[in-house]
Design a protein around this motif. Structure first.
Motif, short mmCIF file in Angstrom:
data_model
loop_
_atom_site.label_atom_id
_atom_site.label_comp_id
_atom_site.label_asym_id
_atom_site.label_seq_id
_atom_site.Cartn_x
_atom_site.Cartn_y
_atom_site.Cartn_z
N ILE A 159 0.84 -1.21 0.00
CA ILE A 159 0.00 0.00 0.00
C ILE A 159 0.87 1.25 0.00
CG2 ILE A 159 -1.60 1.35 1.42
CD1 ILE A 159 -2.84 -1.35 2.30
N ASN A 160 1.87 1.27 0.87
CA ASN A 160 2.73 2.45 0.97
C ASN A 160 3.57 2.67 -0.29
OD1 ASN A 160 1.82 3.08 3.53
ND2 ASN A 160 3.51 2.05 4.58
N ILE A 171 -8.44 3.62 11.74
CA ILE A 171 -7.06 3.90 12.15
C ILE A 171 -6.13 3.31 11.10
CG2 ILE A 171 -6.80 1.77 13.53
CD1 ILE A 171 -5.24 3.51 15.59
N PRO A 172 -5.02 3.96 10.78
CA PRO A 172 -4.07 3.35 9.85
C PRO A 172 -3.57 2.01 10.38
CG PRO A 172 -3.59 5.68 10.15
CD PRO A 172 -4.60 5.31 11.20
N SER A 173 -3.61 1.00 9.55
CA SER A 173 -3.17 -0.32 9.99
C SER A 173 -1.71 -0.29 10.42
CB SER A 173 -3.35 -1.33 8.85
OG SER A 173 -4.73 -1.49 8.56
N GLY A 174 -1.46 -0.84 11.61
CA GLY A 174 -0.11 -0.88 12.16
C GLY A 174 0.18 0.20 13.18
N LEU A 175 -0.74 1.14 13.36
CA LEU A 175 -0.56 2.19 14.35
C LEU A 175 -1.23 1.80 15.66
CD1 LEU A 175 0.41 5.21 14.81
CD2 LEU A 175 -1.97 5.83 14.34
N SER A 176 -0.54 1.99 16.77
CA SER A 176 -1.14 1.74 18.08
C SER A 176 -2.19 2.78 18.38
CB SER A 176 -0.06 1.76 19.17
OG SER A 176 -0.67 1.80 20.46
N ILE A 182 4.20 3.32 15.85
CA ILE A 182 4.11 2.32 14.78
C ILE A 182 4.52 0.96 15.34
CG2 ILE A 182 5.13 1.57 12.60
CD1 ILE A 182 5.33 4.51 11.81
N LEU A 183 3.68 -0.04 15.09
CA LEU A 183 3.95 -1.41 15.55
C LEU A 183 4.53 -2.20 14.39
CD1 LEU A 183 0.68 -1.93 17.64
CD2 LEU A 183 2.96 -1.36 18.48
N GLY A 184 5.83 -2.11 14.23
CA GLY A 184 6.53 -2.79 13.14
C GLY A 184 6.50 -1.99 11.85
N CYS A 185 5.33 -1.85 11.26
CA CYS A 185 5.14 -1.03 10.07
C CYS A 185 3.71 -0.53 10.10
CB CYS A 185 5.43 -1.81 8.79
SG CYS A 185 4.35 -3.25 8.54
N ALA A 186 3.43 0.54 9.38
CA ALA A 186 2.09 1.12 9.39
C ALA A 186 1.79 1.79 8.07
CB ALA A 186 1.93 2.12 10.53
N VAL A 187 0.53 1.78 7.70
CA VAL A 187 0.06 2.50 6.52
C VAL A 187 0.21 4.00 6.74
CG1 VAL A 187 -2.01 3.09 5.18
CG2 VAL A 187 -1.56 0.70 5.79
N ARG A 188 0.67 4.68 5.72
CA ARG A 188 0.74 6.15 5.76
C ARG A 188 -0.37 6.68 4.86
NH1 ARG A 188 5.00 7.96 8.56
NH2 ARG A 188 6.67 6.46 8.99
N ALA A 189 -1.45 7.06 5.49
CA ALA A 189 -2.66 7.43 4.77
C ALA A 189 -2.67 8.91 4.41
CB ALA A 189 -3.89 7.10 5.62
N ALA A 190 -3.40 9.23 3.36
CA ALA A 190 -3.67 10.64 3.04
C ALA A 190 -4.80 11.16 3.91
CB ALA A 190 -4.03 10.78 1.56
N ALA A 191 -5.71 10.26 4.30
CA ALA A 191 -6.84 10.64 5.14
C ALA A 191 -7.29 9.44 5.95
CB ALA A 191 -7.99 11.16 4.29
N THR A 192 -7.83 9.70 7.12
CA THR A 192 -8.38 8.67 8.00
C THR A 192 -9.73 9.13 8.52
OG1 THR A 192 -6.17 7.93 8.70
CG2 THR A 192 -8.02 7.36 10.14
N VAL A 193 -10.69 8.23 8.48
CA VAL A 193 -11.99 8.48 9.12
C VAL A 193 -12.09 7.57 10.32
CG1 VAL A 193 -14.49 8.58 8.83
CG2 VAL A 193 -13.00 9.01 6.87
N GLY A 205 2.67 11.77 18.17
CA GLY A 205 3.73 10.90 17.68
C GLY A 205 3.54 10.50 16.23
N ASP A 206 3.73 9.20 15.95
CA ASP A 206 3.61 8.69 14.59
C ASP A 206 2.19 8.80 14.06
OD1 ASP A 206 6.32 7.86 14.41
OD2 ASP A 206 5.87 6.02 15.51
N GLY A 207 1.21 8.92 14.95
CA GLY A 207 -0.17 9.03 14.51
C GLY A 207 -0.41 10.20 13.58
N LEU A 208 0.28 11.31 13.84
CA LEU A 208 0.09 12.50 13.00
C LEU A 208 0.59 12.28 11.59
CD1 LEU A 208 1.09 15.21 15.60
CD2 LEU A 208 -1.20 14.72 14.77
N ASP A 209 1.69 11.54 11.44
CA ASP A 209 2.20 11.22 10.11
C ASP A 209 1.34 10.18 9.40
OD1 ASP A 209 4.36 12.82 9.46
OD2 ASP A 209 5.82 11.56 10.49
N CYS A 210 0.91 9.17 10.15
CA CYS A 210 0.21 8.05 9.52
C CYS A 210 -1.23 8.38 9.14
CB CYS A 210 0.23 6.84 10.46
SG CYS A 210 1.87 6.10 10.69
N ALA A 211 -1.91 9.19 9.95
CA ALA A 211 -3.34 9.41 9.74
C ALA A 211 -3.64 10.36 8.60
CB ALA A 211 -3.98 9.93 11.03
#
Length: 507
Positions: A159-160, A171-176, A182-193, A205-211
């Motif tokens: 996906i990435n 939630i982006p897959s792989g994000l706590s 990030i739990l190992g690896c995570a999707v970096r989305a353009a948008a999250t609902v 943290g990483d949530g701001l980049d991934c979501a």
């Protein structure tokens, strides 16, 4: 809490105030389903339709999507999205990470409805490129607690690497969901609902980049469920500033707004105390004095005549200023010399409330102490020293780190960084989602120190001053970055502070 948030700029989206852990969100789900009679499948269809509406609005010219579906309810949401696409005449490729025949409950029903609508699924293969113009991440939900491995990790990487915009479901897959790591690896989305409860891991943290651009849908659940599940964590809102920064009385005078003393500026570091001092002035302090090395006493206030200064070469010289002060900002440019230690010991043992930053935090880590009237403002490295851990451990759970510092030092802790976390020793947590990467530059922490000190001097409690200061600082940073983030300096934030700190006048 009702209705929908707005997909937009990552830190300007309208979001609810309360933040929840994954367990708390599951409790909200159970309350809606078991306590208020909302069928689980109704919630799933509402979630899928909300995601489809968001996708259609954000990428209106889309003619084909690829939906990656996992084995749980997150995958069920994905099947609903794919069914909605088919109904709209959009091609929907559904890639499965588990045998659809093994689905159960609402997810199995969603899959059956998708097939009945004429849909088909294909099993995931790591080498296969998706056909959709937009990808939907419906792989893993909020229950993830271990690193992503195997085919799911391969799917995340596919996906990435696809170079297509991605919408993540809940939630982006792989994000706590709890920690924002990030739990190992995570999707970096353009948008999250995200749904029902705003997960706290999405806003730090990483949530701001991934979501990416984050929006919220309550799925029309009964408002009563939010009174049934307690949350001790809040997302700071722009309107909070109006609550803390009330208009001044017409008969005000400078003696009512605090006397702030900034202590720091060892050899070669006059700029830090200057920035903190000017920030205190710009934040409404009545009087501000800088106590610094003799060589800096004339330099620090140059160009800012409203700023007083005093030369201090030992604790005895500092004593009169500590008596004068109603608040002390300790640490900007303090250094690590014997003079620095003497200044730290004298100021930390004095009577006025404190804001402790920078080198003073390093001295505190070496010489721990407890007070009831101070605010500590560490970045992750300083937080690690205060806790005897590592920066990586702090970033792996920013909520736990901030709470641990607050408890250990009996202080309000402002853990700086993307999604600043503020913790109160009484157990309260808050997150400031405002701010931008341009603020990762020299002097920004000194400005924050001065802002919080000034707010303490104007009568706010340490908890309120820390939350208000973090929000005002970040909001000014966003306004200062209107022409771009790269090259943003602390002085730009100072210049943007006044309208932020006078919200009623500017509203």
């Amino acid at each position: 809490m009702a209705g929908a948030g707005v997909i937009g700029d990552n830190h300007r989206a309208v979001l609810p105030e309360r933040l929840y852990t994954a367990a708390q969100t599951r409790a909200l789900d159970r309350s809606a389903i078991e306590g208020h009679g909302v069928p689980g499948y109704t919630l799933m269809t509402r979630a899928g339709r909300a995601c489809w509406a968001a996708l259609s609005a954000r990428w209106p010219g889309t003619s084909a999507i690829t939906v990656y579906c996992g084995a749980g309810n997150n995958g069920g949401d994905g099947y609903v999205i794919a069914e909605q696409a088919l109904a709209a005449g959009i091609a929907a490729e559904v890639v499965t990470l588990s045998d659809p025949g093994r689905l159960s409950g609402d997810a199995a029903r969603a899959h059956a409805d998708f097939i009945a609508a004429g849909g088909e699924t294909i099993p995931f293969e790591a080498h296969q490129m998706p056909r959709g113009q937009v990808l939907v991440d419906a792989l893993l939900g909020t229950g993830l607690t271990r690193p992503v491995k195997g085919a799911y990790a391969e799917a995340v990487e596919r996906i990435n690497a696809a170079g297509r915009p991605v919408l993540s479901v809940d939630i982006p897959s792989g994000l706590s969901a709890d920690r924002g790591a990030i739990l190992g690896c995570a999707v970096r989305a353009a948008a999250t609902v995200t749904f029902i409860g705003l997960k706290r891991g999405l806003v730090t943290g990483d949530g701001l980049d991934c979501a990416g651009a984050l929006s919220f849908e309550d799925l029309e659940v009964p408002a009563a469920i939010y009174a049934e599940v307690a949350s001790d964590c809040a997302l700071l809102q722009p309107q909070d500033l109006r609550r803390w920064l009330t208009p001044r009385r017409r008969n005000a005078h400078k003696g009512r707004f605090g006397s702030v003393l900034v202590v720091g500026g060892d050899h070669g570091m006059p700029g830090a105390v200057r920035l903190a001092g000017e920030a205190a002035l710009r934040s409404g302090a009545g009087l501000v004095r800088v106590a610094t090395r003799a060589e800096h006493a004339l330099i620090a206030p140059m160009g800012r005549p409203e700023l007083m200064s005093v030369a201090v070469e030992d604790a005895q010289a500092l004593a009169a200023s500590l008596e004068w002060a109603s608040v002390v900002a300790l640490g900007p440019g303090l250094g690590a010399s014997p003079w620095s230690r003497e200044m730290f010991t004298a100021a930390a043992g004095a009577g006025p409330p404190l804001v402790v930053d920078a080198d003073a935090l390093n001295w505190l880590a070496r010489e721990p102490r407890v007070r009831d009237d101070w605010v500590l403002t560490p970045h992750p490295g300083e937080a690690a020293r205060l806790l005897g851990s590592t920066s990586a451990e702090v970033q792996a759970d920013r909520f736990a780190a901030a709470a641990a510092i607050a408890a250990r030092y009996h202080a309000v802790c402002v853990l700086k960084g993307a999604g600043t976390v503020i913790a109160d020793p009484a157990g309260g947590l808050a997150v400031c989602r405002a701010g931008n990467p341009g603020m990762a530059s020299a002097g920004m922490g000194d400005v924050l120190t001065g802002i919080i000190a000034a707010l303490l001097g104007q009568g706010l409690s340490p908890w309120d001053a820390a939350r208000c200061g973090a929000l005002a600082h970040a909001t000014a940073g966003d306004q200062a970055a209107a022409d771009g983030e790269r090259g943003l300096i602390a002085g730009d934030v100072l210049a943007a502070l006044r309208p932020v700190l006078n919200p009623r006048a500017s509203s």
